[in-house]
Design a protein around this motif. Structure first.
Motif, PDB file in Angstrom:
ATOM      1  N   TYR A 282       0.835  -1.208   0.000  1.00 34.88           N
ATOM      2  CA  TYR A 282       0.000   0.000   0.000  1.00 34.88           C
ATOM      3  C   TYR A 282       0.868   1.254   0.000  1.00 34.88           C
ATOM      4  CZ  TYR A 282      -3.127   3.586   1.870  1.00 34.88           C
ATOM      5  OH  TYR A 282      -3.831   4.741   2.068  1.00 34.88           O
ATOM      6  N   ASP A 283       1.827   1.301   0.922  1.00 28.79           N
ATOM      7  CA  ASP A 283       2.711   2.456   1.032  1.00 28.79           C
ATOM      8  C   ASP A 283       3.415   2.747  -0.289  1.00 28.79           C
ATOM      9  OD1 ASP A 283       2.615   3.762   3.466  1.00 28.79           O
ATOM     10  OD2 ASP A 283       4.625   3.174   4.082  1.00 28.79           O
ATOM     11  N   THR A 284       3.851   1.684  -0.961  1.00 24.36           N
ATOM     12  CA  THR A 284       4.624   1.846  -2.192  1.00 24.36           C
ATOM     13  C   THR A 284       3.787   2.457  -3.298  1.00 24.36           C
ATOM     14  OG1 THR A 284       6.124   0.056  -1.605  1.00 24.36           O
ATOM     15  CG2 THR A 284       5.920   0.586  -3.945  1.00 24.36           C
ATOM     16  N   VAL A 285       2.549   2.019  -3.451  1.00 22.03           N
ATOM     17  CA  VAL A 285       1.700   2.585  -4.501  1.00 22.03           C
ATOM     18  C   VAL A 285       1.305   4.025  -4.158  1.00 22.03           C
ATOM     19  CG1 VAL A 285      -0.505   2.362  -5.726  1.00 22.03           C
ATOM     20  CG2 VAL A 285       0.932   0.354  -5.339  1.00 22.03           C
ATOM     21  N   ILE A 286       1.047   4.310  -2.891  1.00 22.36           N
ATOM     22  CA  ILE A 286       0.771   5.691  -2.491  1.00 22.36           C
ATOM     23  C   ILE A 286       1.972   6.573  -2.805  1.00 22.36           C
ATOM     24  CG2 ILE A 286       0.417   7.212  -0.495  1.00 22.36           C
ATOM     25  CD1 ILE A 286      -2.129   5.761  -1.404  1.00 22.36           C
ATOM     26  N   LEU A 287       3.176   6.078  -2.531  1.00 23.65           N
ATOM     27  CA  LEU A 287       4.395   6.817  -2.861  1.00 23.65           C
ATOM     28  C   LEU A 287       4.460   7.118  -4.353  1.00 23.65           C
ATOM     29  CD1 LEU A 287       7.335   7.832  -2.355  1.00 23.65           C
ATOM     30  CD2 LEU A 287       8.057   5.457  -2.680  1.00 23.65           C
ATOM     31  N   PHE A 288       4.225   6.103  -5.184  1.00 25.69           N
ATOM     32  CA  PHE A 288       4.316   6.332  -6.622  1.00 25.69           C
ATOM     33  C   PHE A 288       3.185   7.217  -7.128  1.00 25.69           C
ATOM     34  CE2 PHE A 288       7.660   3.281  -6.576  1.00 25.69           C
ATOM     35  CZ  PHE A 288       8.467   3.690  -7.630  1.00 25.69           C
ATOM     36  N   GLY A 289       2.039   7.189  -6.444  1.00 25.00           N
ATOM     37  CA  GLY A 289       0.999   8.140  -6.801  1.00 25.00           C
ATOM     38  C   GLY A 289       1.493   9.570  -6.672  1.00 25.00           C
ATOM     39  N   GLN A 290       2.217   9.847  -5.590  1.00 18.05           N
ATOM     40  CA  GLN A 290       2.744  11.198  -5.410  1.00 18.05           C
ATOM     41  C   GLN A 290       3.853  11.499  -6.411  1.00 18.05           C
ATOM     42  OE1 GLN A 290       2.959  12.880  -1.608  1.00 18.05           O
ATOM     43  NE2 GLN A 290       4.843  14.017  -1.980  1.00 18.05           N
ATOM     44  N   VAL A 291       4.747  10.547  -6.622  1.00 14.22           N
ATOM     45  CA  VAL A 291       5.833  10.756  -7.583  1.00 14.22           C
ATOM     46  C   VAL A 291       5.264  11.080  -8.957  1.00 14.22           C
ATOM     47  CG1 VAL A 291       7.711   9.601  -8.825  1.00 14.22           C
ATOM     48  CG2 VAL A 291       7.524   9.353  -6.340  1.00 14.22           C
TER      49      VAL A 291
ATOM     50  N   GLU B 108       8.418  10.194 -18.665  1.00  9.80           N
ATOM     51  CA  GLU B 108       9.637   9.533 -19.120  1.00  9.80           C
ATOM     52  C   GLU B 108      10.255   8.780 -17.941  1.00  9.80           C
ATOM     53  OE1 GLU B 108      10.875   9.407 -22.244  1.00  9.80           O
ATOM     54  OE2 GLU B 108       9.005  10.417 -22.821  1.00  9.80           O
ATOM     55  N   ARG B 109      10.849   7.637 -18.243  1.00 12.27           N
ATOM     56  CA  ARG B 109      11.373   6.797 -17.164  1.00 12.27           C
ATOM     57  C   ARG B 109      12.447   7.513 -16.332  1.00 12.27           C
ATOM     58  NH1 ARG B 109      11.681   0.956 -20.420  1.00 12.27           N
ATOM     59  NH2 ARG B 109       9.440   0.462 -20.194  1.00 12.27           N
ATOM     60  N   LYS B 110      13.322   8.250 -16.978  1.00 14.33           N
ATOM     61  CA  LYS B 110      14.352   8.984 -16.236  1.00 14.33           C
ATOM     62  C   LYS B 110      13.723  10.069 -15.366  1.00 14.33           C
ATOM     63  CE  LYS B 110      18.675  11.556 -16.782  1.00 14.33           C
ATOM     64  NZ  LYS B 110      18.259  12.729 -15.984  1.00 14.33           N
ATOM     65  N   THR B 111      12.677  10.705 -15.857  1.00 15.88           N
ATOM     66  CA  THR B 111      11.986  11.731 -15.067  1.00 15.88           C
ATOM     67  C   THR B 111      11.387  11.134 -13.799  1.00 15.88           C
ATOM     68  OG1 THR B 111      11.448  12.938 -17.104  1.00 15.88           O
ATOM     69  CG2 THR B 111      10.188  13.504 -15.125  1.00 15.88           C
ATOM     70  N   ILE B 112      10.827   9.921 -13.908  1.00 15.56           N
ATOM     71  CA  ILE B 112      10.259   9.260 -12.723  1.00 15.56           C
ATOM     72  C   ILE B 112      11.354   9.033 -11.691  1.00 15.56           C
ATOM     73  CG2 ILE B 112       9.017   7.240 -11.872  1.00 15.56           C
ATOM     74  CD1 ILE B 112       7.452   9.137 -13.816  1.00 15.56           C
ATOM     75  N   ARG B 113      12.520   8.554 -12.150  1.00 16.19           N
ATOM     76  CA  ARG B 113      13.645   8.340 -11.234  1.00 16.19           C
ATOM     77  C   ARG B 113      14.071   9.655 -10.572  1.00 16.19           C
ATOM     78  NH1 ARG B 113      19.158   7.840 -12.543  1.00 16.19           N
ATOM     79  NH2 ARG B 113      18.743   9.784 -13.673  1.00 16.19           N
ATOM     80  N   ASP B 114      14.198  10.699 -11.367  1.00 15.23           N
ATOM     81  CA  ASP B 114      14.642  11.983 -10.827  1.00 15.23           C
ATOM     82  C   ASP B 114      13.633  12.559  -9.846  1.00 15.23           C
ATOM     83  OD1 ASP B 114      16.849  11.727 -12.454  1.00 15.23           O
ATOM     84  OD2 ASP B 114      16.139  13.141 -13.985  1.00 15.23           O
ATOM     85  N   THR B 115      12.344  12.363 -10.116  1.00 12.48           N
ATOM     86  CA  THR B 115      11.308  12.880  -9.216  1.00 12.48           C
ATOM     87  C   THR B 115      11.291  12.103  -7.905  1.00 12.48           C
ATOM     88  OG1 THR B 115       9.991  13.516 -11.149  1.00 12.48           O
ATOM     89  CG2 THR B 115       8.856  13.455  -9.020  1.00 12.48           C
ATOM     90  N   LEU B 116      11.492  10.802  -7.960  1.00 11.00           N
ATOM     91  CA  LEU B 116      11.569  10.004  -6.732  1.00 11.00           C
ATOM     92  C   LEU B 116      12.671  10.517  -5.827  1.00 11.00           C
ATOM     93  CD1 LEU B 116      10.656   7.529  -5.061  1.00 11.00           C
ATOM     94  CD2 LEU B 116      12.256   6.150  -6.409  1.00 11.00           C
ATOM     95  N   ALA B 117      13.776  10.933  -6.396  1.00 18.43           N
ATOM     96  CA  ALA B 117      14.890  11.442  -5.593  1.00 18.43           C
ATOM     97  C   ALA B 117      14.544  12.750  -4.891  1.00 18.43           C
ATOM     98  CB  ALA B 117      16.110  11.642  -6.492  1.00 18.43           C
TER      99      ALA B 117
END
Length: 385
Positions: A312-321, A329-338
């Motif tokens: 649950y926590d992980t999907v909520i996290l990715f919802g925010q990301v 773009e895949r690189k943008t997702i990585r950069d936003t997670l950081a």
């Protein structure tokens, strides 16, 4: 009937609220955004994949029921790997070729995930191992991330709980003879010895083993005053039952991986008095925990466990990301997670990442004991041997 929706709180941070008044929430209806999930749906670890799906689906109900990601629904594609490294490699090749997938979640075990990590790294697709605690998991590269606490941090905390607070002095350690189990055991043993305890026996066992009696006789003959289990809940339940049958009546503590109502169910009377710690405990009074527990009970008519909460926590996290990312773009997702900060989290309260280690800082834990057939908060009393 309980209605659930996500409110935007503190700017972009997602916070779950449970209660009336969500009738105006707009269901997402655009082109779906996909997360790829690599994990076990069959085989010896199938129960964990099932628990993941329950956590995923609750989070998606809430995200998509409140408009999704910029009007688009968030979904996942779950590929069954049985948590087998050979299969995770094949799934990784499939996911990197599927341009719909913006990030990958899993696999269940660190070795299974780590076998596929170089593929994700070379392709530039984020691999997010939310149950991967091996200290080396995130070292493959800058597309490999985790919100799981490393065993290099977790096991010294377990050793301190056992030695300093419970009072264990002569410890026998039983561990899964897997990469995760051996790594965890090594960190635990080193830390326990540094705290002044004597480790009188260490015994490994294979994941498929069901009869531990000969191992437990050897352990009993080493005259420990306590046992520590580096196990999952199903094998831990068998171990405690057979330990009592073998005459080992010493106190038992275990890694957080045993924490599940199923451990108590499978262990029966032998589970009584077993100690553990957990990143998630449904009676934790923190509002984010209680809100999650209420929503989970409303959907599934049962109490969630730790693996439900991790998913649950992980999907909520990715919802925010994904909401914060300027594009998909895949690189943008990585950069936003950081860059995301203080994401509301059942496990962490508020989750932020250390870009150097690519792990979450500031984990919280509850110290627990099985009492009267259920996990309860430990009262702080040392064990009398």
């Amino acid at each position: 009937m309980i209605n659930r929706r996500l409110f935007l709180a503190g700017g972009s941070a997602l916070a779950l609220a449970v209660g009336a008044g969500s009738a105006g929430a707009a269901e997402a209806a655009g082109e779906p955004i996909y997360l790829g999930v690599s994990g076990p749906l069959t085989g010896p670890n199938a129960q964990y994949g099932a628990q993941w799906k329950q956590g995923f689906d609750l989070a998606l109900d809430q995200i998509n029921g409140s408009g999704g990601i910029k009007g688009r629904p968030l979904r996942y594609l779950f590929e069954d790997t049985q948590s087998d490294p050979k299969q995770t490699v094949a799934v990784a090749q499939k996911f990197i070729a599927d341009k719909r997938i913006v990030a990958e979640l899993g696999d269940f075990s660190s070795p299974a995930s780590m076998a596929a990590s170089p593929i994700y790294q070379r392709a530039g697709l984020l691999q997010f191992g939310f149950t991967n605690s091996h200290p080396d998991f995130t070292k493959t590269g800058d597309f490999i991330w985790s919100n799981s606490v490393s065993q290099a941090e977790e096991q010294p905390l377990n050793a301190a709980f056992a030695v300093k607070r419970l009072g264990f002095k002569r410890i026998a350690v039983l561990h899964l003879n897997t990469d995760w189990g051996r790594t965890s055991k090594d960190h635990l043993v080193t830390a326990a010895k540094a705290l002044g305890a004597e480790v009188v026996a260490t015994e490994g066992y294979l994941p498929e083993e069901k009869d531990f009696r000969s191992t437990l006789v050897r352990v009993r003959d080493a005259k420990p005053d306590s046992l520590f289990l580096v196990s999952y809940y199903a094998d831990a339940a068998l171990l405690v039952r057979q330990a009592r049958q073998t005459g080992l009546t010493v106190p038992v503590a275990a890694a957080s991986s045993i924490y599940s109502p199923k451990f108590v169910e499978l262990g029966g009377d032998a589970a009584e008095g077993v100690f553990t710690s957990s990143r998630f405990f449904p009676e934790d009074p923190r509002p984010e925990v209680q809100t999650f527990v209420q929503a989970f009970k409303a959907k599934y008519d049962k109490e969630p466990d730790a693996f439900n909460s991790y998913a649950y926590d992980t999907v909520i996290l990715f919802g925010q990301v994904l909401r914060e990312a300027p594009d998909l773009e895949r690189k943008t997702i990585r950069d936003t997670l950081a860059k995301v900060k203080d994401v509301p989290s059942v496990i962490y309260g508020k989750a932020s990442f250390d870009p150097a280690t690519r792990r979450v800082a500031g984990a919280k834990s509850a110290e627990l004991v099985v009492k009267n057939g259920r996990f309860t908060l430990w009262d702080g009393q040392k064990v009398t041997n």
